[in-house]
Design a protein around this motif. Structure first.
Motif, PDB file in Angstrom:
ATOM      1  N   PHE A 175       0.821  -1.272   0.070  1.00 11.95           N
ATOM      2  CA  PHE A 175       0.020   0.030  -0.259  1.00 11.95           C
ATOM      3  C   PHE A 175       0.855   1.252   0.237  1.00 11.95           C
ATOM      4  O   PHE A 175       0.164   2.258  -0.325  1.00 11.95           O
ATOM      5  CB  PHE A 175      -1.006   0.174   1.324  1.00 11.95           C
ATOM      6  N   SER A 176       2.157   1.241   0.278  1.00  6.41           N
ATOM      7  CA  SER A 176       2.985   2.131   0.343  1.00  6.41           C
ATOM      8  C   SER A 176       3.241   2.679  -1.160  1.00  6.41           C
ATOM      9  O   SER A 176       3.518   3.951  -1.480  1.00  6.41           O
ATOM     10  CB  SER A 176       4.199   2.031   1.065  1.00  6.41           C
ATOM     11  N   GLY A 177       3.378   1.985  -1.948  1.00  3.30           N
ATOM     12  CA  GLY A 177       3.521   2.223  -3.317  1.00  3.30           C
ATOM     13  C   GLY A 177       5.149   2.126  -3.661  1.00  3.30           C
ATOM     14  O   GLY A 177       5.613   2.205  -4.613  1.00  3.30           O
ATOM     15  N   GLN A 178       6.083   2.123  -2.506  1.00  4.62           N
ATOM     16  CA  GLN A 178       7.280   2.029  -2.508  1.00  4.62           C
ATOM     17  C   GLN A 178       7.890   0.620  -2.955  1.00  4.62           C
ATOM     18  O   GLN A 178       7.340  -0.589  -2.700  1.00  4.62           O
ATOM     19  CB  GLN A 178       7.976   2.099  -1.148  1.00  4.62           C
ATOM     20  N   HIS A 179       9.030   0.623  -3.671  1.00  9.59           N
ATOM     21  CA  HIS A 179       9.780  -0.575  -3.906  1.00  9.59           C
ATOM     22  C   HIS A 179      10.621  -1.022  -2.838  1.00  9.59           C
ATOM     23  O   HIS A 179      11.190  -0.446  -2.115  1.00  9.59           O
ATOM     24  CB  HIS A 179      10.616  -0.441  -5.171  1.00  9.59           C
ATOM     25  N   ASP A 180      10.692  -2.380  -2.710  1.00 12.87           N
ATOM     26  CA  ASP A 180      11.657  -2.938  -1.826  1.00 12.87           C
ATOM     27  C   ASP A 180      12.922  -2.889  -2.257  1.00 12.87           C
ATOM     28  O   ASP A 180      13.246  -2.598  -3.334  1.00 12.87           O
ATOM     29  CB  ASP A 180      11.236  -4.668  -1.522  1.00 12.87           C
ATOM     30  N   SER A 181      13.910  -3.080  -1.127  1.00 11.29           N
ATOM     31  CA  SER A 181      15.333  -3.005  -1.545  1.00 11.29           C
ATOM     32  C   SER A 181      16.024  -3.846  -0.743  1.00 11.29           C
ATOM     33  O   SER A 181      15.498  -4.369   0.178  1.00 11.29           O
ATOM     34  CB  SER A 181      15.712  -1.477  -1.144  1.00 11.29           C
ATOM     35  N   GLN A 182      17.033  -4.466  -1.135  1.00 14.01           N
ATOM     36  CA  GLN A 182      17.983  -5.307  -0.558  1.00 14.01           C
ATOM     37  C   GLN A 182      19.377  -5.334  -0.800  1.00 14.01           C
ATOM     38  O   GLN A 182      19.788  -4.696  -1.509  1.00 14.01           O
ATOM     39  CB  GLN A 182      17.518  -6.649  -0.729  1.00 14.01           C
ATOM     40  N   ILE A 183      19.983  -5.904   0.357  1.00 13.63           N
ATOM     41  CA  ILE A 183      21.741  -5.857   0.154  1.00 13.63           C
ATOM     42  C   ILE A 183      22.075  -7.271   0.531  1.00 13.63           C
ATOM     43  O   ILE A 183      21.610  -7.894   1.516  1.00 13.63           O
ATOM     44  CB  ILE A 183      22.377  -4.862   0.998  1.00 13.63           C
ATOM     45  N   GLU A 184      22.965  -7.780  -0.306  1.00 16.70           N
ATOM     46  CA  GLU A 184      23.801  -9.011   0.350  1.00 16.70           C
ATOM     47  C   GLU A 184      25.050  -8.629   0.920  1.00 16.70           C
ATOM     48  O   GLU A 184      25.953  -7.787   0.456  1.00 16.70           O
ATOM     49  CB  GLU A 184      24.161  -9.650  -1.297  1.00 16.70           C
ATOM     50  N   LEU A 185      24.890  -9.334   1.978  1.00 16.79           N
ATOM     51  CA  LEU A 185      26.138  -8.814   2.970  1.00 16.79           C
ATOM     52  C   LEU A 185      27.029  -9.795   3.394  1.00 16.79           C
ATOM     53  O   LEU A 185      26.151 -11.092   3.986  1.00 16.79           O
ATOM     54  CB  LEU A 185      25.355  -8.003   4.021  1.00 16.79           C
ATOM     55  N   GLU A 186      28.120  -9.925   3.364  1.00 15.47           N
ATOM     56  CA  GLU A 186      29.134 -10.880   4.078  1.00 15.47           C
ATOM     57  C   GLU A 186      29.450 -10.470   5.208  1.00 15.47           C
ATOM     58  O   GLU A 186      30.134  -9.351   5.496  1.00 15.47           O
ATOM     59  CB  GLU A 186      30.454 -11.179   3.009  1.00 15.47           C
ATOM     60  N   LEU A 236      24.913  -0.014   2.947  1.00 14.26           N
ATOM     61  CA  LEU A 236      26.094  -0.437   3.846  1.00 14.26           C
ATOM     62  C   LEU A 236      26.705   1.132   4.186  1.00 14.26           C
ATOM     63  O   LEU A 236      27.298   1.704   3.089  1.00 14.26           O
ATOM     64  CB  LEU A 236      26.969  -1.458   3.590  1.00 14.26           C
ATOM     65  N   ILE A 237      26.707   1.409   5.426  1.00 18.46           N
ATOM     66  CA  ILE A 237      27.133   3.096   5.637  1.00 18.46           C
ATOM     67  C   ILE A 237      28.497   2.921   6.620  1.00 18.46           C
ATOM     68  O   ILE A 237      28.511   1.945   7.600  1.00 18.46           O
ATOM     69  CB  ILE A 237      26.268   3.723   6.553  1.00 18.46           C
ATOM     70  N   ASP A 238      29.557   3.810   6.156  1.00 20.39           N
ATOM     71  CA  ASP A 238      30.455   3.713   7.138  1.00 20.39           C
ATOM     72  C   ASP A 238      30.095   3.979   8.716  1.00 20.39           C
ATOM     73  O   ASP A 238      29.063   4.933   8.698  1.00 20.39           O
ATOM     74  CB  ASP A 238      31.328   4.900   6.713  1.00 20.39           C
ATOM     75  N   PRO A 239      30.756   3.291   9.711  1.00 23.71           N
ATOM     76  CA  PRO A 239      30.069   3.359  11.134  1.00 23.71           C
ATOM     77  C   PRO A 239      30.384   4.755  11.583  1.00 23.71           C
ATOM     78  O   PRO A 239      29.498   5.063  12.398  1.00 23.71           O
ATOM     79  CB  PRO A 239      31.215   2.494  11.610  1.00 23.71           C
ATOM     80  N   VAL A 240      31.082   5.743  11.274  1.00 20.57           N
ATOM     81  CA  VAL A 240      31.297   6.894  11.981  1.00 20.57           C
ATOM     82  C   VAL A 240      30.108   7.878  11.362  1.00 20.57           C
ATOM     83  O   VAL A 240      29.485   8.497  12.009  1.00 20.57           O
ATOM     84  CB  VAL A 240      32.666   7.715  11.606  1.00 20.57           C
ATOM     85  N   LYS A 241      29.966   7.947   9.959  1.00 21.33           N
ATOM     86  CA  LYS A 241      28.785   8.429   9.597  1.00 21.33           C
ATOM     87  C   LYS A 241      27.485   7.968   9.788  1.00 21.33           C
ATOM     88  O   LYS A 241      26.681   8.599  10.344  1.00 21.33           O
ATOM     89  CB  LYS A 241      28.967   8.411   8.114  1.00 21.33           C
ATOM     90  N   ALA A 242      27.191   6.399  10.120  1.00 22.71           N
ATOM     91  CA  ALA A 242      26.301   6.061  10.553  1.00 22.71           C
ATOM     92  C   ALA A 242      25.836   6.511  11.981  1.00 22.71           C
ATOM     93  O   ALA A 242      24.755   6.864  12.499  1.00 22.71           O
ATOM     94  CB  ALA A 242      26.080   4.506  10.308  1.00 22.71           C
ATOM     95  N   ILE A 243      26.800   6.421  12.797  1.00 21.25           N
ATOM     96  CA  ILE A 243      26.761   6.717  14.288  1.00 21.25           C
ATOM     97  C   ILE A 243      26.342   8.126  14.161  1.00 21.25           C
ATOM     98  O   ILE A 243      25.265   8.582  15.192  1.00 21.25           O
ATOM     99  CB  ILE A 243      27.854   6.341  14.993  1.00 21.25           C
ATOM    100  N   THR A 244      26.844   9.168  13.425  1.00 19.26           N
ATOM    101  CA  THR A 244      26.493  10.449  13.644  1.00 19.26           C
ATOM    102  C   THR A 244      25.217  10.679  13.326  1.00 19.26           C
ATOM    103  O   THR A 244      24.402  11.451  13.895  1.00 19.26           O
ATOM    104  CB  THR A 244      27.536  11.348  12.642  1.00 19.26           C
ATOM    105  N   GLU A 245      24.769  10.024  12.016  1.00 22.30           N
ATOM    106  CA  GLU A 245      23.163  10.246  11.803  1.00 22.30           C
ATOM    107  C   GLU A 245      22.108   9.628  12.699  1.00 22.30           C
ATOM    108  O   GLU A 245      21.360  10.274  12.814  1.00 22.30           O
ATOM    109  CB  GLU A 245      23.092   9.485  10.409  1.00 22.30           C
TER     110      GLU A 245
END
Length: 173
Positions: free
Chosen positions: A91-102, A142-151
């Motif tokens: 119902f959101s009309g939004q597309h799903d997204s995914q990431i493959e992560l090791e 996937l986001i750099d930890p420093v940038k992610a923690i700041t956000e």
């Protein structure tokens, strides 16, 4: 008169449903550490359109969390390769997204969920009506930890149904 009351009620509901601020501890109030032989994945979502829809977080097609605007969730996964998906309501009309992560045991991985909906045009069907066209974009990155923690510190509180082991689907303390 009844139709006006219904329309007014729907307008009020629509405007107020997006206004609920999530509650929970801030990032600085939460201790995060990966469990032995596990990696910790922290997903966060700043303001991402459509605001009123939650995102189901799936690990290898198993639902492990729910992510709301301005919140983050954390969950453990076994070391190895995983597909982590942001699954939006139809119902959101939004597309799903995914990431493959090791992932490596003992590490923390930060994933940002972002989405946008923009009006891309207006079309008219002759003799029928006009309609607005929208473009929807969604990413899980996937986001750099420093940038992610700041956000995360700026926007988000911890939210989630619980920390769940995706293999056994049991709550982890």
């Amino acid at each position: 008169m009844l139709s006006r009351a219904i329309i007014l009620s729907l307008c009020i509901f629509t405007l107020t449903s997006c206004a609920v601020k999530p509650k929970g501890p801030s990032y600085s109030e939460v201790t995060l550490a990966a469990k032995p032989n596990q990696a910790l994945v922290l997903m966060y979502r700043t303001l991402a359109k459509p605001y009123s829809y939650d995102v189901d977080v799936l690990v290898d097609e198993e639902r492990v969390e729910i992510l709301r605007d301005n919140t983050f969730v954390a969950f453990d996964v076994a070391a190895g390769k995983h597909v982590i998906k942001s699954d939006w309501s139809v119902f959101s009309g939004q597309h799903d997204s995914q990431i493959e992560l090791e992932v490596t045991a003992g590490e923390i991985y930060y994933l940002a969920v972002d989405a946008d909906t923009v009006m891309s045009g207006y079309s008219v069907i002759p003799g029928v009506t006009g309609y607005v066209e929208y473009d929807h974009t969604s990413t899980t990155t996937l986001i750099d930890p420093v940038k992610a923690i700041t956000e995360i510190k700026k926007c988000c509180v911890k939210y989630g149904i619980s920390i769940i082991d995706p293999k056994s689907m049991k709550k982890v303390d």
